[in-house]
Motif scaffolding. Structure first.
Motif, PDB file in Angstrom:
ATOM      1  N   LEU A 237     -20.037  42.995   2.517  1.00 20.65           N
ATOM      2  CA  LEU A 237     -19.170  44.156   2.255  1.00 20.65           C
ATOM      3  C   LEU A 237     -17.734  43.838   2.659  1.00 20.65           C
ATOM      4  O   LEU A 237     -16.785  44.178   1.950  1.00 20.65           O
ATOM      5  CB  LEU A 237     -19.677  45.381   3.019  1.00 20.65           C
ATOM      6  N   LEU A 238     -17.584  43.174   3.802  1.00 20.12           N
ATOM      7  CA  LEU A 238     -16.235  42.792   4.250  1.00 20.12           C
ATOM      8  C   LEU A 238     -15.732  41.551   3.506  1.00 20.12           C
ATOM      9  O   LEU A 238     -14.551  41.458   3.167  1.00 20.12           O
ATOM     10  CB  LEU A 238     -16.233  42.524   5.760  1.00 20.12           C
ATOM     11  N   ALA A 239     -16.656  40.633   3.256  1.00 22.61           N
ATOM     12  CA  ALA A 239     -16.250  39.406   2.544  1.00 22.61           C
ATOM     13  C   ALA A 239     -15.768  39.740   1.136  1.00 22.61           C
ATOM     14  O   ALA A 239     -14.858  39.095   0.604  1.00 22.61           O
ATOM     15  CB  ALA A 239     -17.403  38.410   2.510  1.00 22.61           C
ATOM     16  N   ALA A 240     -16.371  40.771   0.521  1.00 23.00           N
ATOM     17  CA  ALA A 240     -15.948  41.182  -0.828  1.00 23.00           C
ATOM     18  C   ALA A 240     -14.500  41.654  -0.791  1.00 23.00           C
ATOM     19  O   ALA A 240     -13.714  41.384  -1.708  1.00 23.00           O
ATOM     20  CB  ALA A 240     -16.853  42.298  -1.352  1.00 23.00           C
ATOM     21  N   ALA A 241     -14.138  42.349   0.275  1.00 18.60           N
ATOM     22  CA  ALA A 241     -12.739  42.774   0.430  1.00 18.60           C
ATOM     23  C   ALA A 241     -11.841  41.546   0.572  1.00 18.60           C
ATOM     24  O   ALA A 241     -10.724  41.517   0.056  1.00 18.60           O
ATOM     25  CB  ALA A 241     -12.595  43.685   1.649  1.00 18.60           C
ATOM     26  N   GLY A 242     -12.340  40.518   1.252  1.00 14.48           N
ATOM     27  CA  GLY A 242     -11.575  39.276   1.408  1.00 14.48           C
ATOM     28  C   GLY A 242     -11.356  38.579   0.070  1.00 14.48           C
ATOM     29  O   GLY A 242     -10.243  38.143  -0.238  1.00 14.48           O
ATOM     30  N   HIS A 243     -12.409  38.473  -0.734  1.00 11.93           N
ATOM     31  CA  HIS A 243     -12.255  37.884  -2.080  1.00 11.93           C
ATOM     32  C   HIS A 243     -11.230  38.684  -2.887  1.00 11.93           C
ATOM     33  O   HIS A 243     -10.359  38.118  -3.542  1.00 11.93           O
ATOM     34  CB  HIS A 243     -13.599  37.920  -2.837  1.00 11.93           C
ATOM     35  N   TYR A 244     -11.366  39.994  -2.840  1.00  9.75           N
ATOM     36  CA  TYR A 244     -10.450  40.860  -3.597  1.00  9.75           C
ATOM     37  C   TYR A 244      -9.005  40.638  -3.119  1.00  9.75           C
ATOM     38  O   TYR A 244      -8.076  40.534  -3.917  1.00  9.75           O
ATOM     39  CB  TYR A 244     -10.857  42.329  -3.433  1.00  9.75           C
ATOM     40  N   ALA A 245      -8.838  40.546  -1.812  1.00  9.31           N
ATOM     41  CA  ALA A 245      -7.499  40.360  -1.238  1.00  9.31           C
ATOM     42  C   ALA A 245      -6.884  39.041  -1.719  1.00  9.31           C
ATOM     43  O   ALA A 245      -5.711  38.985  -2.087  1.00  9.31           O
ATOM     44  CB  ALA A 245      -7.567  40.379   0.284  1.00  9.31           C
ATOM     45  N   LEU A 246      -7.685  37.970  -1.734  1.00  6.78           N
ATOM     46  CA  LEU A 246      -7.173  36.674  -2.197  1.00  6.78           C
ATOM     47  C   LEU A 246      -6.823  36.719  -3.684  1.00  6.78           C
ATOM     48  O   LEU A 246      -5.841  36.128  -4.124  1.00  6.78           O
ATOM     49  CB  LEU A 246      -8.211  35.575  -1.936  1.00  6.78           C
ATOM     50  N   ASP A 247      -7.647  37.445  -4.463  1.00  8.15           N
ATOM     51  CA  ASP A 247      -7.404  37.537  -5.914  1.00  8.15           C
ATOM     52  C   ASP A 247      -6.169  38.372  -6.241  1.00  8.15           C
ATOM     53  O   ASP A 247      -5.445  38.058  -7.177  1.00  8.15           O
ATOM     54  CB  ASP A 247      -8.611  38.190  -6.625  1.00  8.15           C
ATOM     55  N   HIS A 248      -5.953  39.470  -5.522  1.00 10.20           N
ATOM     56  CA  HIS A 248      -4.966  40.466  -5.961  1.00 10.20           C
ATOM     57  C   HIS A 248      -3.745  40.629  -5.064  1.00 10.20           C
ATOM     58  O   HIS A 248      -2.741  41.172  -5.519  1.00 10.20           O
ATOM     59  CB  HIS A 248      -5.636  41.846  -6.092  1.00 10.20           C
ATOM     60  N   ASN A 249      -3.842  40.245  -3.801  1.00  6.63           N
ATOM     61  CA  ASN A 249      -2.769  40.627  -2.875  1.00  6.63           C
ATOM     62  C   ASN A 249      -1.925  39.467  -2.366  1.00  6.63           C
ATOM     63  O   ASN A 249      -1.095  39.648  -1.487  1.00  6.63           O
ATOM     64  CB  ASN A 249      -3.351  41.404  -1.688  1.00  6.63           C
ATOM     65  N   MET A 250      -2.136  38.280  -2.930  1.00  2.00           N
ATOM     66  CA  MET A 250      -1.384  37.115  -2.452  1.00  2.00           C
ATOM     67  C   MET A 250       0.023  37.071  -3.060  1.00  2.00           C
ATOM     68  O   MET A 250       1.015  37.054  -2.331  1.00  2.00           O
ATOM     69  CB  MET A 250      -2.133  35.836  -2.825  1.00  2.00           C
ATOM     70  N   ASN A 251       0.094  37.060  -4.385  1.00  3.81           N
ATOM     71  CA  ASN A 251       1.395  36.837  -5.024  1.00  3.81           C
ATOM     72  C   ASN A 251       2.371  37.981  -4.774  1.00  3.81           C
ATOM     73  O   ASN A 251       3.582  37.774  -4.788  1.00  3.81           O
ATOM     74  CB  ASN A 251       1.214  36.582  -6.524  1.00  3.81           C
ATOM     75  N   ARG A 252       1.830  39.164  -4.507  1.00  7.73           N
ATOM     76  CA  ARG A 252       2.714  40.304  -4.267  1.00  7.73           C
ATOM     77  C   ARG A 252       3.386  40.239  -2.888  1.00  7.73           C
ATOM     78  O   ARG A 252       4.290  41.027  -2.605  1.00  7.73           O
ATOM     79  CB  ARG A 252       1.965  41.637  -4.451  1.00  7.73           C
ATOM     80  N   LEU A 253       2.998  39.277  -2.037  1.00  2.89           N
ATOM     81  CA  LEU A 253       3.659  39.154  -0.724  1.00  2.89           C
ATOM     82  C   LEU A 253       5.156  38.931  -0.880  1.00  2.89           C
ATOM     83  O   LEU A 253       5.942  39.270   0.008  1.00  2.89           O
ATOM     84  CB  LEU A 253       3.047  37.997   0.082  1.00  2.89           C
ATOM     85  N   VAL A 254       5.544  38.377  -2.036  1.00  2.00           N
ATOM     86  CA  VAL A 254       6.969  38.149  -2.285  1.00  2.00           C
ATOM     87  C   VAL A 254       7.748  39.468  -2.206  1.00  2.00           C
ATOM     88  O   VAL A 254       8.893  39.499  -1.762  1.00  2.00           O
ATOM     89  CB  VAL A 254       7.158  37.414  -3.639  1.00  2.00           C
ATOM     90  N   GLU A 255       7.106  40.565  -2.594  1.00  2.00           N
ATOM     91  CA  GLU A 255       7.775  41.878  -2.513  1.00  2.00           C
ATOM     92  C   GLU A 255       7.986  42.287  -1.058  1.00  2.00           C
ATOM     93  O   GLU A 255       9.029  42.856  -0.709  1.00  2.00           O
ATOM     94  CB  GLU A 255       6.922  42.949  -3.208  1.00  2.00           C
ATOM     95  N   ASP A 256       7.007  42.003  -0.215  1.00  2.00           N
ATOM     96  CA  ASP A 256       7.159  42.313   1.219  1.00  2.00           C
ATOM     97  C   ASP A 256       8.347  41.536   1.794  1.00  2.00           C
ATOM     98  O   ASP A 256       9.113  42.058   2.603  1.00  2.00           O
ATOM     99  CB  ASP A 256       5.895  41.944   1.999  1.00  2.00           C
TER     100      ASP A 256
END
Ligand SMILES: *Cc1c(COP(=O)(O)O)cnc(C)c1O
Length: 343
Positions: A237-256
């Motif tokens: 359940l937590l690992a699925a959130a980790g996969h999702y985070a790697l897929d969707h939330n990496m490239n947007r760090l540039v906005e941060d």
């Protein structure tokens, strides 16, 4: 709703992440039966060119499991004086692993390979403490999100390993270093024996870190994880959130990073003593308030009254961290609040 910039850990899982959690195939991870955990461990190990990985509930545990594989009781780990390992893990290395630490000072946490190399004393014999590992934090949290120069990492790693000293990377925010510099994860991985990464910082997962290293190191870490009471069951359940985070939330760090830069530039224009915008490289903005006439605690309290939450980490040091639940409109509002409080 307050604007919360205390940390990049304050984010809410998005609907997409919640859907990924809800539909994850799971199994009992103490039996290594959880397919989502196994695939996440393999995925992150491959990204960094490491043989194996192990899911941990926190980055602190990942760091502690790894450094105990490198440093034996009574031996020494060297790190920078504001490193998370020595400042924010509550003495775990001493309390649990019986290891000692020595630290070096630096400006903003920025690595100069010569400093730890001068401090290190390998194979010190029966009279002095032997250095067996050096830990580097990238990006450096309490240094203000500082990105470590790859050339210094290379130089340190090469010289340390020639002297038989192991290298550990506290990569809680290595994602931010990757986005800021374009350096590949594999390149970072080459210079370290063990690596910890956090999925719960800028990547926005509710929990989870991965500890990486050789097969032997991770097998040992797996024993100690259970011994410490962190052998968990259907944590796909937590690992699925980790996969999702790697897929969707990496490239947007540039906005941060852009929003952190915008805050730094605006505050520097108003109060140059508080921040040098050139030092803001990622998603962390550290404010040095000693010449501003207001303490960090008072600054944080006055911002809070206006709806902006930040951290007072020292008497005169306040920290803001941008993240995925912080948008452009909130960025403008946060700037206006801080300028008002500083005026
Ligand atoms: C957040 C953080 C960690 C791990 O913290 P946990 O709260 O234990 O997950 C480790 N190192 C650094 C540099 C961090 O910022």
């Amino acid at each position: 709703m307050p604007i919360d910039l205390r940390s990049d850990t304050v984010t809410q899982p998005s609907q997409g992440m919640r859907d990924a959690i809800a539909s994850a195939p799971v199994g009992d991870d103490v039996y290594s039966d959880d397919p989502t955990v196994n695939s996440l461990e393999e995925r992150v190990a491959a990204m960094f060119g490491k043989e194996a990985g192990i899911f941990c509930p926190t980055g602190s545990l990942a760091n502690q499991l790894l450094i105990r594989t490198l440093v034996k009781p009574g031996e020494e780990l060297l790190t920078e004086e504001r490193a998370h390992i020595v400042r924010a893990e509550l003495g775990a290395g001493a309390a649990f692993s019986g290891i000692t630490t020595r630290t070096w000072a630096s400006d903003r946490g920025l690595l100069n390979a010569d400093t730890p190399l001068a401090l290190a004393h390998e194979n010190a014999g029966p009279y002095l403490v032997s250095t067996t590992a050096i830990a580097v934090e990238n990006t450096h949290n309490f240094g203000g999100g500082t990105v470590q120069p790859l050339s210094e990492i290379e130089r340190l790693s090469k010289a340390a390993r020639e002297r038989g000293i192991s290298m550990h990377l506290d990569g809680a925010r290595i994602w931010n270093a990757h986005i800021a510099t374009g350096t590949s994860f594999n390149e970072f991985g080459k210079h370290f024996d063990t690596i910890s990464v956090c999925l719960s910082k800028g990547l926005g997962a509710p929990a989870g870190s991965i500890a990486l290293g050789s097969k032997a190191a991770i097998a040992e870490a797996r024993i100690w994880r259970k011994r410490y009471g962190a052998g968990m069951r259907q944590i796909g359940l937590l690992a699925a959130a980790g996969h999702y985070a790697l897929d969707h939330n990496m490239n947007r760090l540039v906005e941060d990073h852009k929003r952190a830069q915008k805050i730094a530039v605006a505050l520097a224009a108003h109060s140059p003593s508080v921040i040098d915008a050139n030092t803001v490289e990622t998603n962390i903005v550290g404010l040095e308030l000693s010449q501003s006439g207001i303490s960090a605690a008072d600054f944080a309290a006055r911002c809070k009254e206006q709806g902006l939450w930040i951290s007072a980490l020292g008497k005169n040091y306040a920290r803001l961290v941008t993240h995925l639940d912080f948008d452009d409109a909130q960025c403008d509002e946060a700037i206006a609040i801080m300028i008002k409080v500083l005026s």
